[in-house]
Design a protein around this motif. Structure first.
Motif, PDB file in Angstrom:
ATOM      1  N   LYS A 174       1.078  -1.071   0.505  1.00 59.25           N
ATOM      2  CA  LYS A 174      -0.388  -0.207  -0.720  1.00 59.25           C
ATOM      3  C   LYS A 174       1.089   1.071  -0.172  1.00 59.25           C
ATOM      4  CE  LYS A 174      -3.667   2.099   2.718  1.00 59.25           C
ATOM      5  NZ  LYS A 174      -4.568   1.952   3.751  1.00 59.25           N
ATOM      6  N   ALA A 175       0.553   2.587  -0.521  1.00 60.43           N
ATOM      7  CA  ALA A 175       0.789   3.966  -0.802  1.00 60.43           C
ATOM      8  C   ALA A 175       1.412   4.114   0.639  1.00 60.43           C
ATOM      9  CB  ALA A 175       0.390   4.185  -1.737  1.00 60.43           C
ATOM     10  N   PRO A 176       2.845   4.581   0.996  1.00 59.25           N
ATOM     11  CA  PRO A 176       2.901   4.805   2.701  1.00 59.25           C
ATOM     12  C   PRO A 176       2.014   6.867   2.903  1.00 59.25           C
ATOM     13  CG  PRO A 176       4.473   5.346   0.886  1.00 59.25           C
ATOM     14  CD  PRO A 176       3.911   4.564   0.152  1.00 59.25           C
ATOM     15  N   SER A 177       1.328   5.827   4.104  1.00 61.98           N
ATOM     16  CA  SER A 177       1.173   7.640   4.337  1.00 61.98           C
ATOM     17  C   SER A 177       2.499   8.680   4.921  1.00 61.98           C
ATOM     18  CB  SER A 177       0.415   6.903   6.180  1.00 61.98           C
ATOM     19  OG  SER A 177       1.964   6.809   7.147  1.00 61.98           O
ATOM     20  N   ILE A 178       1.623   9.568   5.195  1.00 60.05           N
ATOM     21  CA  ILE A 178       2.848  10.903   5.024  1.00 60.05           C
ATOM     22  C   ILE A 178       4.132  10.410   6.234  1.00 60.05           C
ATOM     23  CG2 ILE A 178       2.935  13.210   6.060  1.00 60.05           C
ATOM     24  CD1 ILE A 178       0.125  13.914   4.266  1.00 60.05           C
ATOM     25  N   PRO A 179       3.259  10.574   7.532  1.00 59.99           N
ATOM     26  CA  PRO A 179       4.059   9.995   8.371  1.00 59.99           C
ATOM     27  C   PRO A 179       4.840   8.706   8.561  1.00 59.99           C
ATOM     28  CG  PRO A 179       2.167  10.129   9.516  1.00 59.99           C
ATOM     29  CD  PRO A 179       2.159   9.622   7.916  1.00 59.99           C
ATOM     30  N   GLU A 180       5.154   7.364   7.182  1.00 60.04           N
ATOM     31  CA  GLU A 180       5.661   6.647   7.148  1.00 60.04           C
ATOM     32  C   GLU A 180       6.416   6.985   5.773  1.00 60.04           C
ATOM     33  OE1 GLU A 180       2.669   2.772   7.565  1.00 60.04           O
ATOM     34  OE2 GLU A 180       3.063   4.024   5.226  1.00 60.04           O
ATOM     35  N   TYR A 181       5.561   7.645   4.765  1.00 62.78           N
ATOM     36  CA  TYR A 181       6.836   8.809   3.996  1.00 62.78           C
ATOM     37  C   TYR A 181       8.059   9.702   4.360  1.00 62.78           C
ATOM     38  CZ  TYR A 181       7.840  11.800   0.146  1.00 62.78           C
ATOM     39  OH  TYR A 181       8.964  12.950  -0.692  1.00 62.78           O
ATOM     40  N   MET A 182       7.797  10.134   5.394  1.00 67.11           N
ATOM     41  CA  MET A 182       8.588  11.394   5.776  1.00 67.11           C
ATOM     42  C   MET A 182       9.870  10.590   7.026  1.00 67.11           C
ATOM     43  SD  MET A 182       7.912  14.563   5.067  1.00 67.11           S
ATOM     44  CE  MET A 182       9.027  15.151   6.053  1.00 67.11           C
ATOM     45  N   ALA A 183       9.445   9.520   7.595  1.00 67.63           N
ATOM     46  CA  ALA A 183      10.350   8.122   7.861  1.00 67.63           C
ATOM     47  C   ALA A 183      11.056   8.025   6.737  1.00 67.63           C
ATOM     48  CB  ALA A 183       9.649   7.191   8.643  1.00 67.63           C
ATOM     49  N   LEU A 184      11.101   8.261   5.918  1.00 59.77           N
ATOM     50  CA  LEU A 184      11.678   7.766   4.936  1.00 59.77           C
ATOM     51  C   LEU A 184      12.483   9.050   4.465  1.00 59.77           C
ATOM     52  CD1 LEU A 184       9.202   5.908   2.272  1.00 59.77           C
ATOM     53  CD2 LEU A 184      11.083   4.554   3.615  1.00 59.77           C
ATOM     54  N   VAL A 185      12.709  10.016   4.229  1.00 58.53           N
ATOM     55  CA  VAL A 185      13.499  11.352   4.248  1.00 58.53           C
ATOM     56  C   VAL A 185      14.410  11.794   4.909  1.00 58.53           C
ATOM     57  CG1 VAL A 185      12.661  14.025   3.924  1.00 58.53           C
ATOM     58  CG2 VAL A 185      11.395  12.380   2.985  1.00 58.53           C
ATOM     59  N   HIS A 186      15.545  12.025   4.565  1.00 56.21           N
ATOM     60  CA  HIS A 186      16.249  11.966   5.675  1.00 56.21           C
ATOM     61  C   HIS A 186      16.703  12.701   6.431  1.00 56.21           C
ATOM     62  CE1 HIS A 186      20.796  13.455   6.069  1.00 56.21           C
ATOM     63  NE2 HIS A 186      20.838  12.452   5.962  1.00 56.21           N
TER      64      HIS A 186
END
Length: 717
Positions: A174-186
């Motif tokens: 499933k497409a990541p949620s915003i918190p999950e996406y931000m966790a991937l960001v440096h």
């Protein structure tokens, strides 16, 4: 290029994380760095890996290019060879497996200090990913297989399988949620990404930025995010876009920045002043050598006004020159630049343009070469030519020293002894005895004979201008000083300067002359720079300098500096044996000029010449003979008796009776006693007696009067 330079260059190019190369002046490849050679699949012992010239044709490198790109490459390199200017071109290069990748190739000329083209150095930048991204962005739908997504205020609605792979995640989820996406960001980019998301949702506008992500395995990747608004025709629905992994491109960019920094360090070490300007002349960079000379920092130089370090007299030319830069020619400009100590030096500025593959001017590389010594030599040569013309035009009293009398023989013997040294010489004697001729004889017999002999008559130059004449002046030093002028001491550098009538110098000029004699340096009038010279000084005077020292009109320390080797010229009345020789010499000289011929000299005339006391010495004899040659029409040379008075002149000592001699001696001694031994000046004996000081000096010597005994004795302590 020598072996050391070649090995150093190859070592440096092998360290650069890009495809680099260099070629001979015809653009025939002679070296490829390891990265480029490995990409092409060249054997480990291939000559191009070691910079061994193969004798290949200039277009041999076309064999590595895509056939469709041959013509473009050939056109660009041909233009580089024709103009000697930098160039760049885009083409596809075949790799070891037979595939092609697109590169941007840039080439810069390598020149020697004299401008000779040694060859070309180049760098090939892998732009395949960039070209692909540009292509996919232009084609829209074809971006999907790179990694696409859909996003709205609630978060991501869709992530493609490719996007999961880019982020190091298992596809199909499933497409990541915003918190999950931000966790991937440096962590270092999270604030920036949050700001961009808020901005895109608020403005409903597209975006294009690059961020870093951290994969689950810890790998850091650079992801370019390109998005565009999605609508149902009128209402904003969110954004759709792509995510492109540009890590290699970013690494290449960083590597290029590092390479540029290394090259900048190399340029900083260069002893030449180097600057980089934009296409319109705006300042972009100056190397360390230039900044150290100017005494400024790079930031201050970048924001400085055009011409801020240029001599005021050269700024107008520089501004006019800068206005023509957009034409893209290869001009040169001579100008003066201010040093960090406030002084100025001449430089030759050469402007070299850099253009893109379409011929558009990108920037200028400026190299400034110090030509101060060259300009000084030019100026000195020009002034020496002027001085030489003055000397040629000037009528000398006679070209050679003529005579064999004992008095003259003693003088010539002293000249022979002192000529070989560099000692200062002081020549004394009455007016017209040939003091300058003796000075020239000293110069001709010295080791300086091949250099300039500069004569200055200190009595013939206005006193307020004598300092400028001797030491030169800067522009604006005084009214009428419209340009810088070299003084006579600079013109005589390496040679000899002859200061005639040196007793006429003003006290402040005497101080400056003393400094030259002691320290071998001086300053121009109105200048601050100390100028060093190697000059031999020969001075002359018809005055008694010891008298001048006694009455305070001449510095004692300067007198001692000048009087290192004294030479006293005898008056003509003490060289009676030389008069026939001198007369014969002058008669022949002026007869040839007048187109006349004399068979003999009248005996009575010769007797009159030898019996006359010649108060004007050799110069008077020369003038009388020149006048007689003009009026004499017979083959026998004669002189009008009226030109040589038979009655004794006031200063003739030969015809005075013993009674008159004794009476005259008493009068002179009484005058010296009253004047405390002073000969000239307002309170001197010459003024008291009403006769010229030179006449009185002659009488004192003829009557053997010791004038020092009339000077006041210092009080006993």
């Amino acid at each position: 290029m020598n072996d050391f330079t070649r090995e150093s260059l190859q070592f440096t190019l092998n360290l650069i994380p890009a495809h680099t190369w260099y070629a001979d002046p015809s653009v025939a490849l002679t070296f490829l760095n390891e990265r480029s050679a490995d990409y092409l699949g060249l054997a480990k012992d291939h000559p191009l890996r070691f910079g061994i010239e193969t004798g290949a044709a200039w277009d041999s490198h076309l064999a590595f290019l895509h056939p469709d790109d041959h013509e473009a490459a050939r056109n660009v390199w041909s233009e580089c060879v024709r103009t000697g200017s930098a160039g760049e071109v885009t083409f596809r290069v075949r790799n070891a497996e037979g595939g092609y990748r697109r590169f941007l190739s840039r080439a810069e000329p390598r020149r020697a200090n004299d401008g000779t083209l040694h060859g070309w150095i180049g760098i090939n930048l892998d732009i395949e990913e960039r070209k692909r991204a540009e292509f996919y962005l232009a084609e829209g739908q074809r971006l999907a297989h790179i990694g696409n997504w859909a996003f709205n205020a609630a978060g991501f609605e869709y992530w493609s399988a490719e996007l999961f792979q880019i982020h190091g995640l298992e596809p199909g989820g499933k497409a990541p949620s915003i918190p999950e996406y931000m966790a991937l960001v440096h962590p270092g980019d999270r604030d920036f990404v949050v700001h961009e998301i808020q901005k895109m949702l608020a403005d409903h506008r597209g975006f294009d930025f690059t961020k870093r992500i951290v994969r689950p395995d810890g790998a850091i990747r650079h992801i370019r995010c390109v998005g565009t608004p999605a609508t149902d025709g009128e209402t904003f629905q969110g954004l759709v876009g792509t995510g492109i992994d540009v890590t290699e491109q970013e690494q290449l960019t960083q590597a290029l920045r590092k390479s540029e920094e290394e090259l900048r360090q190399i340029v900083d070490l260069a002893p030449q002043h180097v600057a980089v300007l934009g296409s319109n002349g705006e300042r972009l960079y100056a190397n360390r050598t230039a900044l150290a000379y100017l005494g400024t920092r790079l930031d201050d130089w970048l924001h400085g006004a055009i011409g801020s370090h240029v001599h005021p007299d050269d700024r107008e030319r520089l501004i006019a020159f800068a206005s023509r830069l957009s034409a893209g020619s290869v001009p040169e400009l001579e100008l003066r630049l201010r040093k960090n100590d406030g002084s100025y030096r001449w430089f030759l500025a050469r402007y070299n343009p850099v253009c893109d593959e379409h011929g558009r001017l990108l920037r200028w590389y400026v190299a400034c070469t110090d030509i101060e010594e060259h300009k000084r030599a030019e100026e000195r040569l020009q002034q020496e030519n002027v001085a030489l013309r003055e000397e040629i035009d000037k009528t000398s009293m006679f070209e050679e020293i003529v005579g064999t009398s004992p008095a003259l023989t003693v003088v010539l013997g002293r000249v022979s002894k002192v000529a070989a040294s560099d000692s200062t010489v002081l020549i004394t004697g009455e007016t017209g005895t040939g003091k300058e001729l003796i000075a020239r004889a000293v110069h001709r017999r010295s080791r300086r004979s091949s250099r300039a002999f500069v004569a200055v008559n200190c009595a013939a130059i206005p006193r307020e201008l004598i300092a400028s004449e001797l030491f030169g002046h800067e522009k604006g030093a005084f009214t009428g000083a419209t340009q810088r002028r070299l003084g006579r001491f600079e013109l005589a550098d390496g040679g000899t300067i002859f200061l005639d009538e040196v007793a006429e110098l003003l006290p402040d000029t005497q101080v400056a002359l003393l400094r030259v004699l002691q320290e071998r340096e001086f300053e121009r009038v109105g200048g601050r720079e100390a100028i060093r010279v190697d000059v031999r000084v020969i001075a002359a005077t018809n005055r008694d300098l010891s008298e001048a020292v006694a009455d305070g009109s001449f510095r004692q320390d300067l007198f001692y500096r000048l009087n290192v080797f004294p030479v006293e010229m005898p008056p003509l009345r003490e060289r009676i044996q030389d008069i026939p020789l001198l007369a014969e010499y002058f008669i022949d000289h002026y007869a040839r000029k007048a187109g006349k011929a004399f068979r003999r000299v009248n005996k009575r005339t010769l007797h009159r010449l030898q019996s006359y006391p010649w108060p004007g010495n050799v110069r008077e004899l020369q003038n009388v003979i020149e006048r007689s040659v003009i009026v004499c029409d017979s083959e026998e040379f004669t002189i009008d008796d009226s030109w040589l008075p038979t009655r004794p002149s006031v200063d003739s000592r030969l015809a005075l009776s013993s009674t008159l001699v004794a009476h005259e001696k008493t009068i002179i001694e009484d005058a010296l006693r009253v004047c405390d031994g002073r000969v000239y000046g307002p309170s001197g004996a010459a003024t008291r007696l009403g006769i010229p000081r030179s006449t009185l000096e002659s009488k004192i010597r003829a009557l053997r009067i010791d004038k020092s005994r009339f000077r006041p004795r210092p009080a006993n302590r």
